[in-house]
Design a protein around this motif. Sequence first.
Motif, PDB file in Angstrom:
ATOM      1  N   THR A   1       0.776  -1.217  -0.047  1.00  0.00           N
ATOM      2  CA  THR A   1       0.056   0.056   0.038  1.00  0.00           C
ATOM      3  C   THR A   1       0.756   1.222   0.072  1.00  0.00           C
TER       4      THR A   1
ATOM      5  N   GLY B   1      -6.105  -4.169   9.226  1.00  0.00           N
ATOM      6  CA  GLY B   1      -6.143  -3.814   7.767  1.00  0.00           C
ATOM      7  C   GLY B   1      -4.796  -3.963   7.183  1.00  0.00           C
TER       8      GLY B   1
ATOM      9  N   GLU C   1      -6.288   1.661   6.221  1.00  0.00           N
ATOM     10  CA  GLU C   1      -7.539   0.340   5.989  1.00  0.00           C
ATOM     11  C   GLU C   1      -8.080  -0.180   7.224  1.00  0.00           C
TER      12      GLU C   1
ATOM     13  N   ALA D   1     -12.089  -5.568  -0.093  1.00  0.00           N
ATOM     14  CA  ALA D   1     -13.155  -4.916   0.557  1.00  0.00           C
ATOM     15  C   ALA D   1     -14.312  -5.969   0.199  1.00  0.00           C
TER      16      ALA D   1
ATOM     17  N   CYS E   1     -14.196   3.788   1.807  1.00  0.00           N
ATOM     18  CA  CYS E   1     -13.573   2.655   1.730  1.00  0.00           C
ATOM     19  C   CYS E   1     -12.331   2.688   0.605  1.00  0.00           C
TER      20      CYS E   1
END
Lengths: 315, 269, 471
Positions: free
Chosen positions: B105, B236, B241, C126, C283
Amino acid sequence: MLSRTAEGLFWIARNLERAETYARLLQVGYRMSMTPSPAGGYESEWSSVLAATGNADEFSRHYDEVNERNVENFLSFDARNPSSIKNCIASARNNARANRVAVTTEVWEALNHAYLEFRELEKDRNALKKIPDLVDWVKRQSATIRGSFLNTQLLIDSSDFFNLGYYLERADNTARLLDVKYFVLLPTIHMVGGSVDSYQWMTLLRAVSAVRAFHWTYGGDHSPERIAHFLILNPACPRSLFHCCDRMEYHFSRLAKLYGTSNPAHYLLAERLERFYEADIRDIIKQGLHEFLSKFIADMGKLNNQIAESYLFER
Amino acid sequence: MLLSIDHQTSYRYEHPQRRIVQSFRMTPAECESQQVMGWSVEVEGACFGASFTDGGGDLVQTMTLSGPASTIDVKITGTVRTFDTAGVLKGHQELNDPGLYLRETSLTRVDDAIRELAAETACEGALDTAHAFTNLVAERIVYSPGSTAHGHTAIDTLQAGQGVCQDQSHLLIALARSAGIPARYVTGYLLTDAEGKYHEASHAWTELFVDGLGWVGLDPTNRCCPDERYVRLGSGLDAQEAAPIRGVSFGHGTEIMDVAVTVMQMAQQ
Amino acid sequence: MKKEPFSEMYVNGKVRKAYAVLSEWYNTCDPDELTQKQKEAETLFRRIGITFAVYGQGQDAERLIPFDMMPRVFLESEWRLLERGVKQRARALNTFLWDVYNRREILRAGIIPKHLVLQNEAYEPAVVGIEPARNVYSHIVGVDIVRTGLKDFYVLEDNCRTPSGVSYMLENREIMMRMWPDLFKQTRIQPVEDYARLLRHTLESVAPAKCEGEPTLAVLTPGAFNSAYYEHSFLADQMSVELVEGQDLFVDGDFVYMRTTRGPRRVDVIYRRIDDAFLDPLCFKPESMLGVPGLMNVYRSGGVQICSAPGAGVADDKAIYTYVPEMIRFYLGEEPILKNVDTWRCSESDDLAYVLEHLPELVVKEVHGSGGYGMLVGPASTKKQIADYAERIKQNPGNYIAQPTLALSTSPTFVEQQLAPRHVDLRPYCLVGDKIELCPGGLTRVALTEGSLVVNSSQGGGVKDTWVLAD
């Protein structure tokens, strides 16, 4: 219908009507600049025009001097003035584009044409040296677009929102025009009834394209009282405050019937209209025309916000 | 250990907001190291809905509040019975494949410096490597509250040589993923000890996936594995997240957030 | 290697059955009349097309996609083959999507390497664990197909997110029917106008379980500045549903609502034409204001259906493409009806070596590229172009895949007052809901430059009407 679409239509109409009013204001200033100022007048006619738009502060941020050239530029071509004719036309056109499915091809084409042609006019400003040409052009475009709307648009809620915007803007503008005349142009009460005053009242009528209509209704009597009556209370005058509110009532009622429920915006307008039925022009003038008009303009502002709230325009 | 948690987050807005929407990941899941005795998430005047359990096994709830609102107060109170599992996450229900946690990420991006450091430090087995990385982060990154800003990446942290638990965890995650070990960011609560040193009641640490053992918790800030002083809230790919609260408000002006967390040990019954 | 490409119209100098009527008709036409009609068609298209144009910005404002009035024709028997093939693919791709977001059997079985899926940017964490209505993730599958022989159809790529271009399929037919009413009377051409109704039905059939009564649908667009806005408004209009932007929607409690002048109205199914990343700032991209905060939570908790599902893109990724035949065998126990084009992945060293050695005969594409940009067509390139491209590949091999240059079939195209063969491809649109439907037709793209194999509109391609004859 989607609130965004209703809001779009409402603002297309408001912006078009505002562009037209600005053109008419330019015409007032232009004609008044060709006649002598009232003795003791403390403001030039261009200041009055500016005051009528309610945008004088914005003007003074960008210009040093109030004169024909600057005001004309500010009201017509200046992108920094959120309500300039340029911005009004562009904003109406962009709103139509974003809600393309909600307007007919005729309306869209008329709007898009006006937008494109204005861009051409802007490129070649010398062709438009005279204000009257610009004024005529704007009035013509406005008539074409409104005509296309009336002739082709379905008479469903979308047309009600369009017309609400149209009449709300027009009522607001007529009130401002009147206010400028009465408050800004007249330095002293002695001026009332003088020949210059009379001339200026006629200019005002001319600005709203109502000279003949006025004569037809009132004969040759140009008294300020009559003119004020004409522009405020006469239901036959298409720009009178009364007429505009009456039309808004009509469209609110149609929406109420369609949706099966009324809302605070409708109540607010109905209450405002009620007061017109009981009004007498002599009382209004006695109690102060300026005070009356300021209150009315504030009411229209409230109505605008209440419409936004009642029909969920706000995100 | 029986821990009671009181967590209050308040938002104050310069101008009243028309609508506020927040996504909460603020309810601990049951597993062998923790048994939730009572838990409540409350916001006055708000509507809760759209809740579900995500791929990582965490409960997510949606809070909507119609304004105008100048403040919101999110109140969490709960009691959790905790057990020491030597840091190993056991009995936690989740759907995600550990392989998912090898994704990079933006906060956990790996550069040459991190890659080299990971290669130098890696040991024979994944568990040893995990501990070696944890010690490395604890040594290299000085814990210094207030030293870093939002959006600080693992690369930034290694360069700065200091940070808070969030930064230390991001660096540990980056090192682990670079060595092919799945790693994730964990949020939770920590019982503060008397000295209070290094400890924050609202805490973040890391979990690394070790074949044969499963997910193993590692806290580079305190150079240990989570024990019965820890309550695991959610996880996450990175801090963004895993964030307990993600929100958007409609309106103008700035927002000020205040957080107050207390974790206390209750008498055993 | 040099072989004449398959001609859609002639076999051994004889007109094929599919084109018999068209050919006969063409021979009776006066060339002047044809030229005249071509002009009329252009004007007509421009009039509808003008709406395409006004939404474009700047230089593109007046650029329309050229329309060729000679249709591309399929016999019903040929179409049946294609139809079976496309539906088979759509089924397999949707099963794959369900699998990778739930049990991941195909990864466990080692048929597709784990990392290609789990670390794929298009794989959306997700969405893990979600089981959308009828287990459908990609509700509109656009499959790009080329033909190289009588029975040889190859799939170039799949489009599982939001394939565009279907408005052309409908508008092209509309114009053809206005231009040549007699031709339509003589020939039995299967209609495509049912598409909007089928799309509506498909969307309604996947309404979430929480929806009571008739579902409310909406088309979600990024707005009037998007290049495909015309298609968004066209489809909303044809289906008689609202065209909404993110700002028209809001989440309250368990559901999504749109702001209407009558008050909030619940939306059950969203046909979204915006990318995953812009759906919900809570999100995905936190800074995006295009989306609807909380939308994904409502979706995950079963309060709304998003078509296609976020994360559906992992099925049409170029790296996954090569495994589609395996998917068909694994999930359906069938042999693939449509062929895949052999593909070399430059990320693998053996493949890379082969590709670099054979560049002059290959087509090389960027893994995430689209629109025909950034690709190399070996046989049509100069030595210098090939050498330059080889350098680019070496810089970042993982970014490229290569395929043999296929001899795309040609279809007669009206060029400079006469018919000339031009290369074509085909994109049919498959709808997946309670049923799997394929509209008999599609978008035929044609490379208008002689010998060119690039059909993309951005690279000088045009479009044609696509006919499927009824037996």
